[in-house]
Design a protein around this motif. Sequence first.
Motif, short mmCIF file in Angstrom:
data_model
loop_
_atom_site.label_atom_id
_atom_site.label_comp_id
_atom_site.label_asym_id
_atom_site.label_seq_id
_atom_site.Cartn_x
_atom_site.Cartn_y
_atom_site.Cartn_z
N LEU B 140 0.86 -1.16 0.13
CA LEU B 140 -0.02 0.07 0.07
C LEU B 140 0.58 1.39 0.05
O LEU B 140 0.43 2.45 -0.10
N GLY B 141 2.15 1.26 0.31
CA GLY B 141 3.14 2.28 0.29
C GLY B 141 2.55 3.40 1.20
O GLY B 141 2.26 3.24 2.49
N GLU B 142 2.46 4.71 0.66
CA GLU B 142 2.13 5.89 1.21
C GLU B 142 0.88 5.77 1.79
O GLU B 142 0.51 6.43 2.94
N PHE B 143 -0.23 4.82 1.21
CA PHE B 143 -1.41 4.98 1.68
C PHE B 143 -1.73 4.54 3.14
O PHE B 143 -2.94 4.39 3.61
N LEU B 144 -0.71 3.72 3.33
CA LEU B 144 -0.66 3.17 4.83
C LEU B 144 -1.09 3.92 5.72
O LEU B 144 -1.73 3.57 6.83
N ASP B 145 -0.78 5.18 5.76
CA ASP B 145 -0.71 6.37 6.51
C ASP B 145 -2.28 7.36 6.30
O ASP B 145 -2.27 8.15 6.62
N VAL B 146 -3.01 6.57 5.53
CA VAL B 146 -4.36 7.48 5.07
C VAL B 146 -5.47 6.63 5.66
O VAL B 146 -5.30 5.38 5.71
N PRO B 147 -6.45 7.39 6.29
CA PRO B 147 -7.89 6.41 6.71
C PRO B 147 -8.29 5.33 5.69
O PRO B 147 -8.24 5.80 4.66
N VAL B 148 -8.72 4.54 5.97
CA VAL B 148 -9.22 3.52 5.20
C VAL B 148 -10.52 3.89 4.46
O VAL B 148 -10.80 3.29 3.42
N ARG B 149 -11.17 4.75 5.06
CA ARG B 149 -12.33 5.28 4.46
C ARG B 149 -12.04 5.83 3.03
O ARG B 149 -12.95 5.48 1.98
N THR B 150 -10.72 6.20 2.78
CA THR B 150 -10.79 6.70 1.46
C THR B 150 -9.86 5.66 0.37
O THR B 150 -9.67 5.88 -0.64
N TYR B 151 -9.87 4.29 1.02
CA TYR B 151 -9.56 3.38 0.22
C TYR B 151 -10.42 2.81 -1.05
O TYR B 151 -11.63 2.84 -0.85
N SER B 152 -9.70 2.33 -2.15
CA SER B 152 -10.70 1.73 -2.83
C SER B 152 -11.00 0.30 -2.67
O SER B 152 -9.91 -0.08 -1.45
N ALA B 153 -11.97 -0.39 -3.06
CA ALA B 153 -12.16 -1.72 -2.57
C ALA B 153 -10.90 -2.57 -2.72
O ALA B 153 -10.89 -3.36 -1.85
N GLY B 154 -10.46 -2.51 -3.95
CA GLY B 154 -9.02 -3.42 -3.76
C GLY B 154 -8.01 -3.23 -2.84
O GLY B 154 -7.49 -4.31 -2.57
N MET B 155 -7.89 -1.78 -2.50
CA MET B 155 -6.90 -1.64 -1.78
C MET B 155 -7.26 -2.09 -0.29
O MET B 155 -6.55 -2.66 0.66
N SER B 156 -8.67 -1.89 0.18
CA SER B 156 -9.00 -2.46 1.45
C SER B 156 -8.93 -4.14 1.51
O SER B 156 -8.66 -4.68 2.40
#
Lengths: 281, 246
Positions: B140-156
């Motif tokens: 997930l790289g830098e997205f690891l420090d972003v709230p899960v709410r903003t994730y795409s389905a694949g990312m979650s």
Amino acid sequence: MDQVIIPETTRRYVRDAGDQQRVQRALADLGQGLARWRLARALAALDIRNRYRGSVLGPFWMTLSTAVMVAGIGVLYSALFRLPLREYLPYLAVSLLVWNTISQIVIDACGSFISSEAIIRQMPLPFTIHALRYVLRNAIIAAHSLPLIVVVFLICGVTPGPGAVLALAGLALLVLNAFAIGLFLGMICARFRDIQQIVTNVMQLLFFVSPVLWKPELLRENQVWLPLNPVYSLMETVRGPLVESGASTIIWISALVYTVLACTIAFAFFVRFRSRIAFWV
Amino acid sequence: MPLIEAEGLSIEFPLYHIGARSLKKRLFAASRLREDESHRIVVAALRDLSFRIRPGERVALVGSNGAGKTTLLRTLAGIYEPVGGRLVVEGSIGTLIDPGAGMDMDATGRENIRLRGLFLGLSEAECDQLAEEAGRFSGLGEFLDVPVRTYSAGMSVRLSFASATLMNPQILLMDEWFLAGDADFMARAEERLAQLVEGADILVLATHSMDVVRKWCTRAIHLAGGRVVADGPVEDVLAELPGGTG
């Protein structure tokens, strides 16, 4: 890929519908749940963060609204009751804070298990963790209002004597009761969803029949009956030491009796119905 | 020695929050609904299951929707307590039942992994280690420090897969969800799952996919209406399934 080493404690469990060992399992639940207070604390912190997400003041909104209430009611009721403001204000500040805390705890207790539904149905965890989570989140919110008491005491020039330390014992009783009520109401409300409405109404009534705004002395000879009100006894064990140089022995005894009663009833229900909670939520 | 042993295991779900009274009138039409001794309407989710799973067995739970597969997984995990019968489970248990279990949408990916660690009973230091590992694995790289709410389905999916599979239990209970994901990630995910399955002494897998059953399992239990209708080597059980060989 390297693996994180998860402790591989071999555990064995036997679930026998014919021999449920309810007491042992309830005690084990309490023990394991309390031992994992870190999880409960993390969940409580998340609860508070989510509840006040995007809010600038966060839990301090409670402090602010209490401060406004103390100022407004203080001026009016000190005139109504013909009490000097400097004497009435500290009493009112402590009263309202303790009352708000008790009232929120009792109302929140109804959701102690329901609000953890998603976790209960997915993970085998001690149920105690959910009750602990609710106690901790309410304790953290209540702690945000402590500065208000300090401010009011400074303004009114009140210096609590060494006896004020006893308020800590009162707080401890409050925490014990909160935990017991969380287990008890949490289970009952998970099973019967109407109870929550009843509890909210009862708390409204209790606000008026308990000496929150008014002082017990106003009841004159009838004030001997007040310790029959558990909310009064528990509130007084915190308020008494802080603003009235201590609570009477009868208050302490009744508060202790109520605590023992609450814990006993909660434990009895927990022993009997613990295994049903997962089906109720 | 890891072991699962069920004798006459039964689970009933009480139906509280629907019109039980009107339901009672139609009770005899549906055989899985019944009235218990305290006059509650209950659904018999699992009825009188008896089986024994020994170390080294890879068991597939097959059957149509509502046959009781997931309920059985949850019961084995210790979430539901049997209302009848006896269940003995020996060994550390890992569950991959619900991908989003215990996820907090407002917390960041890293915070969720740490929370996962706490759910598993790890210490703070171990949680940090877990966050490090799962973070790397999820890619997930830098997205690891972003709230899960903003994730795409694949990312979650990546996040929950990575944090949920970082364990090495003796008994692995898995719902087929964990075998579905985007193709790119699945290559790595499958490797990780294979590791996990091989490391475990017992696998119990609920699935609809006969390919999955043939690939991963040595034994199949066919559930229908909350009962075991067939139990045995994979090919024998699959041959008897309605719909043929799947």
